[in-house]
Design a protein around this motif. Structure first.
Motif, mmCIF file in Angstrom:
data_model
loop_
_atom_site.group_PDB
_atom_site.id
_atom_site.type_symbol
_atom_site.label_atom_id
_atom_site.label_comp_id
_atom_site.label_asym_id
_atom_site.label_seq_id
_atom_site.Cartn_x
_atom_site.Cartn_y
_atom_site.Cartn_z
ATOM 1 N N LYS A 342 0.794 -1.202 0.094
ATOM 2 C CA LYS A 342 -0.013 0.039 0.083
ATOM 3 C C LYS A 342 0.775 1.197 -0.073
ATOM 4 C CE LYS A 342 -4.107 -1.929 2.095
ATOM 5 N NZ LYS A 342 -4.828 -1.861 3.334
ATOM 6 N N MET A 343 2.080 0.983 0.507
ATOM 7 C CA MET A 343 2.940 2.410 0.458
ATOM 8 C C MET A 343 3.461 2.791 -0.943
ATOM 9 S SD MET A 343 5.670 1.338 3.610
ATOM 10 C CE MET A 343 5.303 1.248 5.236
ATOM 11 N N TYR A 344 3.222 1.893 -1.815
ATOM 12 C CA TYR A 344 3.596 1.972 -3.058
ATOM 13 C C TYR A 344 2.148 1.932 -4.246
ATOM 14 C CZ TYR A 344 7.967 1.480 -1.503
ATOM 15 O OH TYR A 344 9.455 1.641 -0.741
ATOM 16 N N ARG A 345 1.197 2.538 -3.753
ATOM 17 C CA ARG A 345 -0.106 2.463 -4.400
ATOM 18 C C ARG A 345 -0.017 3.183 -5.491
ATOM 19 N NH1 ARG A 345 -5.097 4.868 -5.037
ATOM 20 N NH2 ARG A 345 -7.062 3.266 -5.147
ATOM 21 N N ASP A 346 0.556 4.407 -5.385
ATOM 22 C CA ASP A 346 0.553 5.360 -6.545
ATOM 23 C C ASP A 346 1.289 4.912 -7.958
ATOM 24 O OD1 ASP A 346 -1.129 7.190 -5.399
ATOM 25 O OD2 ASP A 346 0.466 8.471 -4.684
ATOM 26 N N LEU A 347 2.536 4.181 -7.302
ATOM 27 C CA LEU A 347 3.190 3.705 -8.399
ATOM 28 C C LEU A 347 2.715 2.366 -9.220
ATOM 29 C CD1 LEU A 347 6.958 3.789 -7.004
ATOM 30 C CD2 LEU A 347 5.733 5.500 -8.162
ATOM 31 N N LEU A 348 1.944 1.782 -8.458
ATOM 32 C CA LEU A 348 1.247 0.525 -8.843
ATOM 33 C C LEU A 348 0.065 0.858 -9.710
ATOM 34 C CD1 LEU A 348 1.423 -1.842 -5.658
ATOM 35 C CD2 LEU A 348 2.301 -2.150 -8.028
ATOM 36 N N LYS A 349 -0.442 1.995 -9.624
ATOM 37 C CA LYS A 349 -1.780 2.573 -10.451
ATOM 38 C C LYS A 349 -1.116 2.778 -11.911
ATOM 39 C CE LYS A 349 -3.881 6.147 -8.870
ATOM 40 N NZ LYS A 349 -4.046 7.297 -7.936
ATOM 41 N N GLU A 350 0.315 2.748 -12.191
ATOM 42 C CA GLU A 350 0.724 2.758 -13.448
ATOM 43 C C GLU A 350 0.504 1.510 -14.311
ATOM 44 O OE1 GLU A 350 1.705 5.317 -14.809
ATOM 45 O OE2 GLU A 350 2.083 6.621 -13.024
ATOM 46 N N PRO A 351 0.089 1.540 -15.401
ATOM 47 C CA PRO A 351 -0.322 0.256 -16.202
ATOM 48 C C PRO A 351 0.832 -0.605 -16.507
ATOM 49 C CG PRO A 351 -0.199 2.160 -17.706
ATOM 50 C CD PRO A 351 -0.130 2.843 -16.474
ATOM 51 N N HIS A 352 2.330 -0.215 -16.421
ATOM 52 C CA HIS A 352 3.345 -1.030 -16.702
ATOM 53 C C HIS A 352 4.254 -1.440 -15.431
ATOM 54 C CE1 HIS A 352 5.099 3.054 -16.141
ATOM 55 N NE2 HIS A 352 6.143 2.288 -16.096
ATOM 56 N N VAL A 353 3.397 -1.499 -14.182
ATOM 57 C CA VAL A 353 3.875 -1.755 -12.830
ATOM 58 C C VAL A 353 3.219 -2.904 -12.288
ATOM 59 C CG1 VAL A 353 4.737 -0.857 -10.697
ATOM 60 C CG2 VAL A 353 4.757 0.548 -12.795
ATOM 61 N N GLY A 354 3.921 -3.891 -11.778
ATOM 62 C CA GLY A 354 3.488 -5.084 -11.000
ATOM 63 C C GLY A 354 4.047 -5.135 -9.832
ATOM 64 N N LEU A 355 3.802 -6.294 -9.104
ATOM 65 C CA LEU A 355 4.153 -6.471 -7.735
ATOM 66 C C LEU A 355 4.936 -7.687 -7.595
ATOM 67 C CD1 LEU A 355 4.281 -5.099 -4.763
ATOM 68 C CD2 LEU A 355 2.071 -6.401 -4.454
ATOM 69 N N ALA A 356 6.100 -7.914 -6.669
ATOM 70 C CA ALA A 356 6.616 -8.944 -6.381
ATOM 71 C C ALA A 356 6.739 -9.284 -4.884
ATOM 72 C CB ALA A 356 7.927 -9.331 -6.996
#
Length: 488
Positions: A342-356
């Protein structure tokens, strides 16, 4: 991976001088009923028509839909090779006739379609062609195919199937686009065609679901941002090759050994050999460690350090402009994955960004790094997946990569409890084993044994710890094949 301590030693932590080196980065803060195959139309979605029949090969289904008759047809054997498929396509294209490939259902569906078309002669291509009761053609030229009324309507035709199915559609004279899976979002070409003419009716041939399902996905294809490489579904339309590490921390992986622009150039060089070897579009990627396991108490005494999202933002923006996908890697220590995500929510809102998620660095309350290998309860993974899937839905985003790292059997707990059903996520079980080829393969075999459903596989090559490191060709020969390949 021969021992826990050997495994831990290969993955450096932020401590001492390394911590000082990166101090500036750290923040203090309706499926078609298979029993009733054929064309179905829903009154609320008149612009979308789906044709499906799972009992026949896709090329037969296309022929049945788009041709009324043909005096000659191309038949491709079940064991035809690539060169023979190309020849069949060329013949069909030159003569505007169907090309039908026999599949594991046997020759009966093809023979039935030849009879329906009233075929007089067959141009057979490939080894082991059975007797279909139709004379072989004396030449590779033919006339007499008549498209159906469906083919003459001005519609965009989406074809889920092999090259034979697409070639048959094109021979009928329609505007056709092939998709790797029966989803209009899975192909950049399909998305582009749908966006180019948003009011054009669509005919979808294959297991696209009912018209409501297909219509919703077509609407998404026309409005949702695309992924690097095109389309809005991650796999199987692309294969990712990633550089792993953290900005400013060369000891954490090769991504941190140089700046943003140099990292983009480097991952493009790393990905280039895969483009020559892979049938899928190869997309360069970054896997950026944004929360870094620490040997010291670190952020809030949780043995993790949080890199300010604004420090990562330039990497995200530059990657987006360069067509590079990004996954944000979490090493949470004694924190939980969801809190950090959740700290990186704004970055994860980008269409080319996923999570590991990296469970190796997920500690229990009294554990410390370099003493135990971490692990995570499936319930925690599921909560993170739920949150990420909801973000995709609410922000109208394309499907996201969701990587779960693993080299030890206990790191993800009972994997049968993982919820891998979210269509918004492409869940990847990523094998992080290193060592000799024998050791790496053994680790991989353990990880792929008993996989949960709906997951894709990842593989990591280590520049220093692998002895020797797999080449791109060797990496793509791993079975089951990996779709997300990273370099550390």
């Amino acid at each position: 991976m021969t021992s826990q301590r050997g495994a831990l030693r290969s993955r450096p932590l932020i401590a001492g001088g390394v911590l000082l080196a990166v101090a500036a980065l750290v923040a203090s803060s309706v499926t078609v009923d298979p029993t009733s195959p054929g064309i179905t139309s829903a009154p609320d979605t008149p612009a979308v028509t789906v044709v499906d029949d799972p009992s026949v090969p896709s090329s037969v289904l296309v022929s049945r839909t788009l041709f009324d008759s043909a005096s000659t047809a191309v038949v491709l054997s079940e064991n035809a090779g690539d060169s023979e498929r190309r020849k069949a396509i060329d013949v069909a294209s030159a003569n505007k006739i169907p090309v039908l490939q026999i599949d594991d259902a046997g020759p009966a569906p093809v023979a039935a379609e030849l009879s329906r078309l009233d075929v007089d002669q067959v141009i057979g291509i490939g080894p082991g062609l059975p007797d279909l009761g139709v004379p072989a053609a004396d030449s590779e030229s033919a006339t007499g195919a008549i498209p159906s009324a469906t083919a003459t309507a001005d519609r965009l035709v989406l074809v889920a199937g092999g090259v034979d199915a697409l070639a048959t559609a094109e021979a009928a004279g329609v505007t056709a686009v092939g998709v790797p899976i029966a989803d209009p979002r899975s192909s950049g070409e399909a998305v582009a065609a749908l966006k180019e003419d948003p009011d054009r009716p669509v005919l979808a041939i294959g297991a696209f679901g009912n018209e409501k399902t297909a219509g919703d996905r077509i609407a998404a294809a026309r409005t949702v941002p695309e992924l690097p490489g095109g389309g809005q579904i991650v796999f199987p339309g692309r294969r990712m090759v990633a550089l792993y590490g953290s900005p400013g921390g060369a000891d954490l992986g090769p991504l941190g050994a140089q700046g943003i622009d140099a990292s983009i150039r480097r991952i493009r060089r790393v990905a280039e050999p895969y483009k020559r070897l892979s049938d899928e579009t190869v997309v360069p990627a970054f896997e950026i460690i944004v929360t870094v396991a620490s040997a010291d108490p670190g952020y809030q005494g949780k043995y993790t350090n949080i890199i300010d999202p604004e420090v990562i933002r330039p990497w995200i923006d530059a990657a987006g402009r360069a067509g590079v996908y990004v996954t944000l890697d979490l090493q949470p220590g004694r924190m939980d994955f969801l809190t950090q995500a959740k700290m990186y929510r704004d970055l994860l809102k980008e269409p080319h960004v996923g999570l590991a998620l990296d469970p190796e660095w997920r500690l229990k309350p009294k554990q410390v790094h370099l003493t135990q290998i971490g692990s995570v309860d499936p319930a925690e993974v599921n909560k993170t997946a739920d949150w990420l899937a909801d973000l995709v839905r609410t922000e109208n985003l394309p499907q996201k990569v969701f990587v779960l790292h693993q080299f030890d059997a206990d790191m993800l707990g009972d994997r049968s409890l993982l919820d891998t059903s979210h269509p918004e996520l492409a869940t990847v079980i990523h094998a992080d084993g290193h060592g000799t080829p024998t050791v790496k393969r053994a680790t991989y075999e353990r990880i792929v044994d008993g996989l949960p459903p709906n997951v894709w596989l990842g593989w990591k090559n280590f520049y220093k710890e692998d002895k020797p490191m797999f080449s791109p060709r060797q990496t793509l020969r791993v079975r089951p094949e990996p779709w997300f390949i990273s370099y550390q």
